[in-house]
Design a protein around this motif. Structure first.
Motif, PDB file in Angstrom:
ATOM      1  N   LEU A  26       0.818  -1.188  -0.012  1.00  0.00           N
ATOM      2  CA  LEU A  26       0.130   0.017   0.171  1.00  0.00           C
ATOM      3  C   LEU A  26       1.011   1.143   0.026  1.00  0.00           C
ATOM      4  N   MET A  27       1.866   1.195   0.742  1.00  0.00           N
ATOM      5  CA  MET A  27       3.027   2.337   0.637  1.00  0.00           C
ATOM      6  C   MET A  27       3.489   2.758  -0.567  1.00  0.00           C
ATOM      7  N   GLU A  28       3.362   1.646  -1.681  1.00  0.00           N
ATOM      8  CA  GLU A  28       4.009   2.060  -2.704  1.00  0.00           C
ATOM      9  C   GLU A  28       3.151   3.041  -3.622  1.00  0.00           C
ATOM     10  N   ASN A  29       1.652   2.793  -3.215  1.00  0.00           N
ATOM     11  CA  ASN A  29       0.742   3.608  -3.933  1.00  0.00           C
ATOM     12  C   ASN A  29       0.268   4.784  -3.235  1.00  0.00           C
ATOM     13  N   TYR A  30       0.026   4.555  -2.011  1.00  0.00           N
ATOM     14  CA  TYR A  30      -0.441   5.780  -1.504  1.00  0.00           C
ATOM     15  C   TYR A  30       0.290   6.425  -0.025  1.00  0.00           C
ATOM     16  N   ASN A  50      17.362  -3.917   2.536  1.00  0.00           N
ATOM     17  CA  ASN A  50      15.888  -3.281   2.803  1.00  0.00           C
ATOM     18  C   ASN A  50      15.703  -2.108   2.075  1.00  0.00           C
ATOM     19  N   ARG A  51      16.065  -2.135   0.862  1.00  0.00           N
ATOM     20  CA  ARG A  51      16.182  -0.747  -0.032  1.00  0.00           C
ATOM     21  C   ARG A  51      14.811  -0.402  -0.312  1.00  0.00           C
ATOM     22  N   ARG A  52      13.792  -1.499  -0.416  1.00  0.00           N
ATOM     23  CA  ARG A  52      12.247  -1.106  -0.566  1.00  0.00           C
ATOM     24  C   ARG A  52      11.909  -0.256   0.474  1.00  0.00           C
ATOM     25  N   LEU A  53      12.068  -0.959   1.772  1.00  0.00           N
ATOM     26  CA  LEU A  53      11.267  -0.263   3.108  1.00  0.00           C
ATOM     27  C   LEU A  53      11.983   1.041   3.133  1.00  0.00           C
ATOM     28  N   LEU A  54      13.321   1.128   3.089  1.00  0.00           N
ATOM     29  CA  LEU A  54      13.982   2.413   3.421  1.00  0.00           C
ATOM     30  C   LEU A  54      13.674   3.568   2.035  1.00  0.00           C
ATOM     31  N   ILE A  55      13.344   3.434   1.264  1.00  0.00           N
ATOM     32  CA  ILE A  55      12.788   4.112   0.230  1.00  0.00           C
ATOM     33  C   ILE A  55      11.238   4.652   0.563  1.00  0.00           C
ATOM     34  N   LEU A  56      10.645   3.460   0.841  1.00  0.00           N
ATOM     35  CA  LEU A  56       9.413   3.719   1.030  1.00  0.00           C
ATOM     36  C   LEU A  56       8.991   4.783   2.467  1.00  0.00           C
ATOM     37  N   LEU A  57      10.044   4.590   3.308  1.00  0.00           N
ATOM     38  CA  LEU A  57      10.136   5.448   4.662  1.00  0.00           C
ATOM     39  C   LEU A  57      10.458   6.972   3.963  1.00  0.00           C
ATOM     40  N   ASP A  58      11.557   6.814   3.340  1.00  0.00           N
ATOM     41  CA  ASP A  58      12.077   8.310   2.778  1.00  0.00           C
ATOM     42  C   ASP A  58      10.870   8.974   2.073  1.00  0.00           C
ATOM     43  N   LYS A  59      10.224   8.266   1.319  1.00  0.00           N
ATOM     44  CA  LYS A  59       8.931   8.724   0.444  1.00  0.00           C
ATOM     45  C   LYS A  59       7.926   9.330   1.320  1.00  0.00           C
ATOM     46  N   ASN A  60       7.671   8.979   2.540  1.00  0.00           N
ATOM     47  CA  ASN A  60       6.855   9.293   3.572  1.00  0.00           C
ATOM     48  C   ASN A  60       7.445  10.239   4.683  1.00  0.00           C
TER      49      ASN A  60
END
Length: 183
Positions: free
Chosen positions: A23-27, A92-102
């Motif tokens: 969900l964090m990928e899109n919202y 953990n690239r995906r997680l870190l990028i999603l955290l940064d995006k938010n």
């Protein structure tokens, strides 16, 4: 067996965690609801609340699970610390990028500040490279120093989109540390 350690409970937590990341990928994180997370899974609301009290708990679970894996690798002493740090970030690239995006990288730092002293207190092995460095010193300050410095480097790397190779960042930091040691 503790019900929290039961394979079905672990599977449910991981399914919920995966749904939140998807969900964090899109919202934006602040717009995601528990209901959305549940709808992304094959689980019912009761299962969600049996495992977590909120979506924030899910996010903290994800981060702490990643950090626990990182700590186990460092504590084994099989690979140098900088390599472990950048392997952790790359895995953990995906997680870190999603955290940064938010704008939520601080969540990982808060979890590190909570977990690293607890890891030290529970299970600092002789193979852990920090064991001899901490001896006779106030390790709380040293953990804070190391965590803050490394986390700022990782945060910058993540904020730049993690485009530089992990080895490049590691080598830059490593060369700097060697220069500090020679001064």
């Amino acid at each position: 067996m503790n019900s929290a350690d039961h394979p079905s409970a672990i599977r449910s937590r991981n399914e919920i965690a995966g749904a939140l990341l998807n969900l964090m990928e899109n919202y934006p994180y602040n717009e995601i609801t528990v209901k959305q997370i549940i709808l992304e899974t094959d689980l019912v609301r009761k299962t969600f609340y049996r495992n977590f009290s909120s979506k924030d708990d899910v996010l903290i679970y994800i981060v702490k699970k990643a950090l626990s894996d990182y700590y186990s690798a460092v504590n084994s002493g099989k690979v140098d610390v900088l390599t472990n740090i950048f392997m952790f970030a790359d895995r953990n690239r995906r997680l870190l990028i999603l955290l940064d995006k938010n704008n939520m990288l601080y969540v990982a730092l808060q979890c590190m500040n909570e977990l690293l002293p607890a890891f030290r207190d529970n299970d600092l092995s002789e193979d852990n490279p920090f064991t001899p460095l901490f001896e006779g010193l106030d390790s709380d300050y040293l953990i804070a120093l190391n965590t803050g410095a490394v986390w700022n480097v990782i945060s910058l790397w993540v904020h730049r989109g993690m485009k530089d190779k992990p080895d490049h960042v590691k080598e830059t930091v490593g060369h700097y540390i060697k220069r500090l040691g020679s001064k």
